[in-house]
Write a protein that holds these residues in place. Structure first.
Motif, PDB file in Angstrom:
ATOM      1  N   GLY A 100      -4.361  28.249 124.548  1.00  0.00           N
ATOM      2  CA  GLY A 100      -4.573  26.974 125.205  1.00  0.00           C
ATOM      3  C   GLY A 100      -4.998  25.856 124.283  1.00  0.00           C
ATOM      4  N   MET A 101      -6.015  26.089 123.477  1.00  0.00           N
ATOM      5  CA  MET A 101      -6.582  25.043 122.640  1.00  0.00           C
ATOM      6  C   MET A 101      -5.631  24.645 121.509  1.00  0.00           C
ATOM      7  SD  MET A 101      -9.381  23.233 122.462  1.00  0.00           S
ATOM      8  CE  MET A 101     -10.303  22.194 121.315  1.00  0.00           C
ATOM      9  N   LEU A 102      -5.107  25.629 120.793  1.00  0.00           N
ATOM     10  CA  LEU A 102      -4.306  25.313 119.614  1.00  0.00           C
ATOM     11  C   LEU A 102      -2.927  24.767 119.984  1.00  0.00           C
ATOM     12  CD1 LEU A 102      -5.291  28.286 117.298  1.00  0.00           C
ATOM     13  CD2 LEU A 102      -6.275  25.999 117.427  1.00  0.00           C
ATOM     14  N   ILE A 103      -2.286  25.362 120.978  1.00  0.00           N
ATOM     15  CA  ILE A 103      -0.991  24.828 121.411  1.00  0.00           C
ATOM     16  C   ILE A 103      -1.167  23.460 122.046  1.00  0.00           C
ATOM     17  CG2 ILE A 103       0.867  25.135 123.101  1.00  0.00           C
ATOM     18  CD1 ILE A 103       0.825  28.089 122.473  1.00  0.00           C
ATOM     19  N   GLY A 104      -2.198  23.313 122.874  1.00  0.00           N
ATOM     20  CA  GLY A 104      -2.453  22.009 123.471  1.00  0.00           C
ATOM     21  C   GLY A 104      -2.752  20.945 122.439  1.00  0.00           C
ATOM     22  N   LEU A 189       0.615  28.772 128.546  1.00  0.00           N
ATOM     23  CA  LEU A 189       1.131  28.086 129.730  1.00  0.00           C
ATOM     24  C   LEU A 189       0.262  26.896 130.102  1.00  0.00           C
ATOM     25  CD1 LEU A 189       3.191  27.970 132.011  1.00  0.00           C
ATOM     26  CD2 LEU A 189       1.777  29.606 133.276  1.00  0.00           C
ATOM     27  N   GLY A 190      -1.067  27.070 130.013  1.00  0.00           N
ATOM     28  CA  GLY A 190      -1.970  25.959 130.308  1.00  0.00           C
ATOM     29  C   GLY A 190      -1.830  24.823 129.312  1.00  0.00           C
ATOM     30  N   GLY A 191      -1.719  25.157 128.023  1.00  0.00           N
ATOM     31  CA  GLY A 191      -1.558  24.119 127.005  1.00  0.00           C
ATOM     32  C   GLY A 191      -0.268  23.348 127.172  1.00  0.00           C
ATOM     33  N   ARG A 196      -2.846  18.881 126.594  1.00  0.00           N
ATOM     34  CA  ARG A 196      -4.116  18.429 126.038  1.00  0.00           C
ATOM     35  C   ARG A 196      -4.901  19.665 125.627  1.00  0.00           C
ATOM     36  NH1 ARG A 196      -1.633  14.496 126.225  1.00  0.00           N
ATOM     37  NH2 ARG A 196      -2.205  12.383 126.936  1.00  0.00           N
ATOM     38  N   ALA A 197      -5.634  19.566 124.519  1.00  0.00           N
ATOM     39  CA  ALA A 197      -6.304  20.738 123.980  1.00  0.00           C
ATOM     40  C   ALA A 197      -7.417  21.241 124.897  1.00  0.00           C
ATOM     41  CB  ALA A 197      -6.865  20.419 122.588  1.00  0.00           C
TER      42      ALA A 197
END
Length: 318
Positions: A100-104, A189-191, A196-197
């Protein structure tokens, strides 16, 4: 950005794309390695000198000060519970961060679009983002699960833990390896959905928590329950260390019904033809069927989330 752009310019193959991901996320890789090393050391200590000291203290409990015995045994059990919590939860948090964090963050900063405009297709970009952390998470968590099982099977101190304890069951098999993969897929999927991160990480965390609770609720029912029956004077039957399910009353015909007389007297029991009680349970012999069915369910949900992530990415980049 520079490393990603350089890798894209040289038309990277999957192996080169994987090395680029490792370079970009080197700090996270170092922290993951430190985490695996620390928890492995704790488990090995509890299996070796910690367990030996606790066993010796337990054997001397009648002749040695109880505070000394308590300290040795408590430290041993603390190490076990710490490692259990660490193996059960921290890999999932790392997976959420990677997904989530890195892809976002790459979508938010525009580095993903930079790669797509050059030689890296969106699908290959996402595959590399998922494959590298998935491999590292699987390898590290598998090692910790094996060490946890080594400690669990040792049983160096009496009055230890049961296979069916909350946390112990999940950490003692492939379930603990599958949950981080679910977190990684839902994180990606969330990212992709939020772009957004921080927001992507939050959405993925909530989704993972909901999915985890639903899986844990449903998984005991995926394998047939055994049923134990007892007569009225003995109350509900017990089978020691077991995972328990439904319970109720037994009629003279052998039918299992909800208990209509909890706390009531003989008149209620006679009126409802209650002659005993039953309780559904999973015995220790069902450990591996339960582990494998729950693991399959988790991986199925993770596969659906991964497919949804690729579908969403394809629609946004087509």
């Amino acid at each position: 950005m520079t490393a990603l752009a350089t890798a894209a310019t040289h038309h990277p193959r999957p192996a080169r794309a994987g090395r680029a991901v490792l370079r970009l996320h080197r700090p996270a890789l170092v922290l993951w390695g430190v985490f695996v090393a620390v928890v492995s050391a704790v488990l090995l200590w509890a299996y070796g000198p910690g367990g030996s000291a606790a066993s010796a203290a337990w054997r001397r409990k009648c002749t040695v000060d109880l505070c000394d015995v308590g300290y040795a045994v408590d430290t041993y059990h603390l190490a076990y519970r710490f490692s259990e919590a660490a193996v059960g939860f921290l890999p999932v948090l790392v997976a959420l961060w990677a997904g989530g964090m890195l892809i976002g963050r790459e979508l938010e900063n525009g580095t993903a679009e930079l790669a797509w405009t050059q030689a890296v297709s969106p699908a290959r970009w996402l595959a590399a983002k998922l494959a590298v952390p998935a491999a590292l998470l699987t390898a590290g968590t598998t090692l910790l699960v094996l060490l946890h099982r080594l400690l669990f099977d040792a049983h160096q101190v009496p009055e230890g833990w049961n296979w069916s304890d909350n946390g112990t069951f999940e950490t003692n098999g492939p379930i603990a390896v599958a949950f981080p993969l679910l977190g990684l897929a839902l994180g990606a999927l969330g990212g992709l959905a939020v772009r957004r991160a921080v927001a992507g990480l939050a959405v993925a965390a909530v989704a993972t928590l909901i999915a985890r609770n639903l899986v844990l609720w449903a998984s005991p029912h995926l394998w047939p329950w055994k049923s134990a029956v007892s007569s009225l004077p003995h109350g509900y039957p017990t089978k020691g260390a077991a995972i328990y399910g439904g319970q109720g009353a037994v009629t003279s015909t052998g039918a299992h019904i909800p208990d209509p007389c909890t706390g009531a007297g003989q008149a209620c029991l006679a009126a409802h033809d209650v002659v005993g009680h039953y309780r559904d349970y999973h015995a220790s012999s069902q450990f591996w069927p339960l582990q494998l069915t729950e693991t399959a369910l988790i991986l199925a949900v993770a596969a659906l989330a991964t497919a949804a992530a690729f579908t969403l990415l394809r629609r946004r980049t087509s």
